[in-house]
Design an enzyme around this catalytic site. Structure first.
Site, PDB file in Angstrom:
ATOM      1  N   ASP A 184       3.783   1.464 -10.736  1.00  0.00           N
ATOM      2  CA  ASP A 184       2.425   2.008 -10.685  1.00  0.00           C
ATOM      3  C   ASP A 184       2.156   2.980 -11.830  1.00  0.00           C
ATOM      4  OD1 ASP A 184       1.713   0.571  -8.504  1.00  0.00           O
ATOM      5  OD2 ASP A 184       1.735   2.222  -7.067  1.00  0.00           O
ATOM      6  N   ASP A 216       7.573   6.333   5.336  1.00  0.00           N
ATOM      7  CA  ASP A 216       8.876   5.877   5.814  1.00  0.00           C
ATOM      8  C   ASP A 216       9.097   6.279   7.275  1.00  0.00           C
ATOM      9  OD1 ASP A 216       8.907   8.558   5.190  1.00  0.00           O
ATOM     10  OD2 ASP A 216      10.513   8.429   3.719  1.00  0.00           O
TER      11      ASP A 216
END
Length: 527
Positions: free
Chosen positions: A131, A284
């Site tokens: 990214d 996460d």
């Protein structure tokens, strides 16, 4: 004549700002300050007892695990599974994802380490999710991927035109690619992680033997722990997290928070849980909680360590801790009801997730450290009417500290520095937890942790190790300075009017806040 003199004295006292301040303090201290402070003491003592009981419980579990010599991951027959794989050649297809964002210093390390993993090349896909906003850096990362493709590694270089969802968005988009449809397992490595060649052989067999396992998590090994005092102190905190918290969660109810990297997920578990979500900065942990509520079990492999890097600058560490403290609190707010009404897991597991995992470890631990040790206890020096029991003010925190520091015996001589530094960091963690609970501003702030790779070890940078020019506003931390002044005031008051030696701790803690407040902590990294 005498009346005139007395009237002049009274008039001077009335118009003296200092005397007026003292009179105002005396007028509100007993009726207002004393009850409020006494209530705060009771609340903080209650939270301290909760934290102490949780620490003792985990210490007992770890002691039993070590005494019996049976950690949960040792009961699996890995050798038999390896022999079966090699004999029948029925290797599962594995996807390895490496999300990165402007990782100039470490991208070669992670791509090289993952590309060198021992696994049949036709059953392994390495997916680099870049990214980066720097076009030159993107080109460099793509060239590195091509280099490994020429060596026979199946590397896929993927980019996006935006950063929607940050890391979670990149991982989600990566799983939508057509070439990952038949992958059974997916491994995530952050850009600074360097797994050993046998990583897959020491993790995948666990998932093959037990179809109820959704996640296998490895621990972290820090390559720059000895770089400076700040990295040594970080190591002490994280060693406790892996050696105790993760091990206890794995051994008792098969649940713990996914660390976001160095973990192997069963693809079916991710899909069953609803995939990656970017509603918090701890995607996460979000995925781990949702997968656990679906009935999936987790396994922590404590003897498998993956090399990675600790933040070397206070600025990078502060941003990381904000994300790690704000995200869990915000996730707790969003998922509390969902956890309560879930019918697929036991009441014990619900209690563990809500009370132990979220409330005590992610919220209470931060608040006790800052409000009790840095605000309330020093305030009792200024308000002697509030009695503070010594066992609760000294021995209880000492017990918690010893249990925390026992995981890193090599740094036990740094215990005092670790206590002072953790108390300073508790300011940012407490503030971040409150922001997460209230869902206030900065709740979804995502700043990628700065990584240095090998730059600090390279010879051409040794001459540039001097302190770089920086703006004063970037280094000075106003909140730390304010708390430092408060602690210094309490210390001076204790020296002048107190009957104990509590000023020693107050002076040390004030000094720690001042050192951090003026930016004199961590290494100075050359631009």
């Amino acid at each position: 004549m005498r009346d005139i003199v007395f009237r002049e004295v009274e008039m001077n006292e009335t118009y003296d700002p200092t005397m007026r301040l003292i009179h105002a303090w005396d007028s509100i201290r007993v009726p207002i300050i004393v009850p409020l402070l006494r209530f705060a003491v009771y609340i903080c003592i209650g939270m301290s007892i909760m934290l102490f009981i949780e620490r003792v419980y985990m210490a007992i579990v770890i002691a039993c695990v070590k005494c019996l010599g049976k950690k949960r991951y040792t009961k699996y027959q890995l050798d038999a599974i390896k022999e079966d794989l090699e004999k029948n050649k029925n290797y599962p297809k594995v996807l390895v994802q490496i999300p990165m964002f402007n990782e100039k210093e470490v991208y070669k390390l992670s791509i090289g380490a993952v590309s060198a993993l021992s696994w049949p090349s036709d059953r392994l896909i390495v997916q680099v999710l870049d990214d980066s906003t720097n076009e030159v850096l993107r080109t460099m990362v793509e060239l590195e991927c091509r280099k490994w493709i020429e060596k026979g590694v199946n590397v896929k270089y993927e980019t996006r035109n935006n950063r929607n969802g940050y890391k979670a968005g990149a991982l989600r988009e990566g799983l939508k690619k057509h070439y990952v449809e038949d992958c059974e397992f997916v491994i995530i490595f952050d850009a600074d992680f360097q797994p050993e060649e046998d990583f897959l052989w020491r993790t995948i067999p666990y998932l093959l033997e037990n179809p109820e396992l959704g996640l296998v998590q490895a621990r972290w090994k820090f390559v720059n722990a000895d770089e400076c005092l700040m990295t040594r102190l970080q190591e002490m905190s994280l060693d406790y997290h892996f050696s105790v918290e993760q091990e206890v969660g794995s051994s008792t109810c098969s649940f713990f928070g996914f660390n976001g990297t160095a973990g192997v997920w069963r693809m079916r578990a991710i899909n069953d849980a609803g995939g990656w979500k970017d509603r918090t900065t701890v995607e996460d942990m979000d995925l781990a909680v949702r997968a656990s509520l679906k009935g999936w079990k987790f396994l922590f492999v404590g003897d498998l360590a993956v090399k990675n890097e600790l933040p070397s600058t206070f600025k990078a560490y502060r941003y990381q801790q904000h994300r790690w403290s704000c995200g869990p609190a915000n996730l707790f707010r969003k998922m509390f009801k969902e956890i309560i009404i879930c019918e697929r897991v036991s009441i014990w597991k619900k209690w563990h997730v809500i009370y132990a995992f979220f409330f005590v470890r992610k919220i209470i631990a931060h608040w006790v450290t800052f409000f009790f040790y840095c605000i309330v206890i020093p305030a009792t020096i200024l308000v002697p009417e509030v009695h503070l029991p010594k066992p609760l003010a000294i021995y209880l925190p000492a017990g918690i500290t010893i249990l925390n520091a026992a995981s890193t015996l090599r740094s036990i001589h740094l215990l005092v520095f670790w206590i002072l530094f953790e108390n300073v960091m508790s300011l940012h963690r407490s503030k971040a937890a409150i922001i997460g609970l209230l869902e206030a501003n900065r709740v979804n702030e995502w700043v990628v942790t700065e990584k240095l790779g090998n730059t600090m070890k390279q010879k051409h940078n040794t001459k540039a190790s001097k302190r770089p020019r920086s703006r004063t506003g970037e280094r000075v931390q106003i909140l730390e300075l304010v708390v430092g002044l408060y602690l210094l005031h309490c210390a001076i008051y204790n020296i002048l009017f107190g009957h104990n030696h509590f000023f020693i701790y107050l002076l040390l803690q004030a000094g720690a806040f001042f050192i951090v407040g003026v930016g004199y902590v961590g290494t100075f990294v050359p631009n």
